[in-house]
Design an enzyme around this catalytic site. Structure first.
Site, PDB file in Angstrom:
ATOM      1  N   CYS A   2       0.840  -1.213   0.000  1.00 60.89           N
ATOM      2  CA  CYS A   2       0.000   0.000   0.000  1.00 60.89           C
ATOM      3  C   CYS A   2       0.871   1.258   0.000  1.00 60.89           C
ATOM      4  CB  CYS A   2      -0.894   0.034   1.240  1.00 60.89           C
ATOM      5  SG  CYS A   2      -1.694  -1.515   1.635  1.00 60.89           S
TER       6      CYS A   2
HETATM    7  N1  GLN Z   1      -1.013  -6.398   4.693  1.00 63.98           N
HETATM    8  C1  GLN Z   1      -1.874  -5.255   4.658  1.00 63.98           C
HETATM    9  C2  GLN Z   1      -3.199  -5.545   3.985  1.00 63.98           C
HETATM   10  O1  GLN Z   1      -3.381  -6.538   3.352  1.00 63.98           O
HETATM   11  C3  GLN Z   1      -1.189  -4.085   4.001  1.00 63.98           C
HETATM   12  C4  GLN Z   1      -0.977  -4.343   2.547  1.00 63.98           C
HETATM   13  C5  GLN Z   1       0.030  -3.507   1.877  1.00 63.98           C
HETATM   14  O2  GLN Z   1       0.788  -2.716   2.466  1.00 63.98           O
HETATM   15  N2  GLN Z   1       0.114  -3.726   0.614  1.00 63.98           N
HETATM   16  O3  GLN Z   1      -4.069  -4.727   4.092  1.00 63.98           O
END
Ligand code: GLN
Length: 254
Positions: A2
């Site tokens: 993210c």
């Molecule tokens: N693991 C977290 C989620 O699935 C954050 C994902 C990310 O940083 N891509 O929401």
């Protein structure tokens, strides 16, 4: 992984912070520059939280669609002005659900929280840590995701009186010990101060003009962006920024 962003400073509308810059969070949702192997686009939802002028409790808007697909948000973002904002676009980790309540920011009381990354070995690696939380906390997690559990761990420390930086530093150390190799870029704010970690993920900060902007990636090519070194904790108010290494072991520091 993210992408997230936090801003503290003079009143700005959400569109000039999140949508308009050449490498805005909107652009980072479909053309991120520095994902470090953690996914390709951030299309599994988004969220923005902001503190209305003079308010201590934030308002939050989240959707489980790509930020570019939400026509309503663009209009809303132009109408909303705030001096304290936390926003994120999500790329769901494989195995985790795509749903509105899994999108950052997570919110409790006056706090907003976001996590970029992944807890390695989820969920077994952190089952021991989770088991120390009150059962009610586990039963009321907003989503069955690593980020939601991290927020439960952080907010427990905040509720016990820890500072934002103290809470993030301690949880980072605990989770790295239990789940080595985790990527733990976290952000937390109460609208007056913020704390952010950089652990195996990109993070930059720009301070000036009475404000501070912390982002996964620079939102424009102007000067003044400083990379936050890996395994460091940033704390900031609109007028001051501090960056220190994250201690290797969890402390009860407040
Ligand atoms: N693991 C977290 C989620 O699935 C954050 C994902 C990310 O940083 N891509 O929401």
């Amino acid at each position: 992984m993210c992408r997230h962003l936090a801003y503290l400073g003079p009143l700005r509308d959400l569109a000039t912070l999140l949508l308009d810059p050449p490498h805005s969070l909107l652009r980072q949702s479909y053309a991120p520059a520095d994902m470090r192997g953690g996914g390709t686009v951030n299309a599994d939802g988004f969220g923005a939280g902001w503190y209305p002028d003079g308010a201590r409790t934030p308002i939050r808007y989240r959707r489980a669609v790509p930020i570019w697909a939400d026509a309503s948000f663009a209009a809303l973002a132009r109408a909303v002005r705030s001096g304290a904002v936390l926003a994120a676009v999500r790329s769901a980790t494989v195995g985790m659900p795509v749903m509105e309540t899994a999108c950052a920011p997570f919110a409790t009381g006056r706090w907003l929280f976001s996590h970029n990354g992944v807890v390695a070995g989820w969920p077994d690696s952190v089952a021991g840590l989770a088991s120390r939380l009150p059962v009610t906390e586990l039963l009321t997690l907003e989503a069955p995701t690593d980020s939601a559990l991290l927020w439960a761990l952080v907010r427990q420390r905040l509720a016990a009186g820890a500072s934002p930086g103290g809470a993030l530093g301690a949880v980072t150390a605990q989770v790295r010990a239990a789940a080595p190799g985790s990527r733990l870029n976290m952000l937390v704010t109460d609208g007056t101060e913020l704390a952010a970690t950089a652990v195996d993920h990109a993070l930059v900060v720009r301070a000036g003009d009475g404000g501070v902007l912390v982002c996964s990636e620079p939102t424009d090519p102007s000067f003044g962006w400083e990379p936050v070194p890996d395994c460091h904790l940033l704390t900031a108010t609109p007028s001051a920024v501090d960056v220190v290494p994250i201690p290797a072991t969890a402390s009860e520091e407040r």
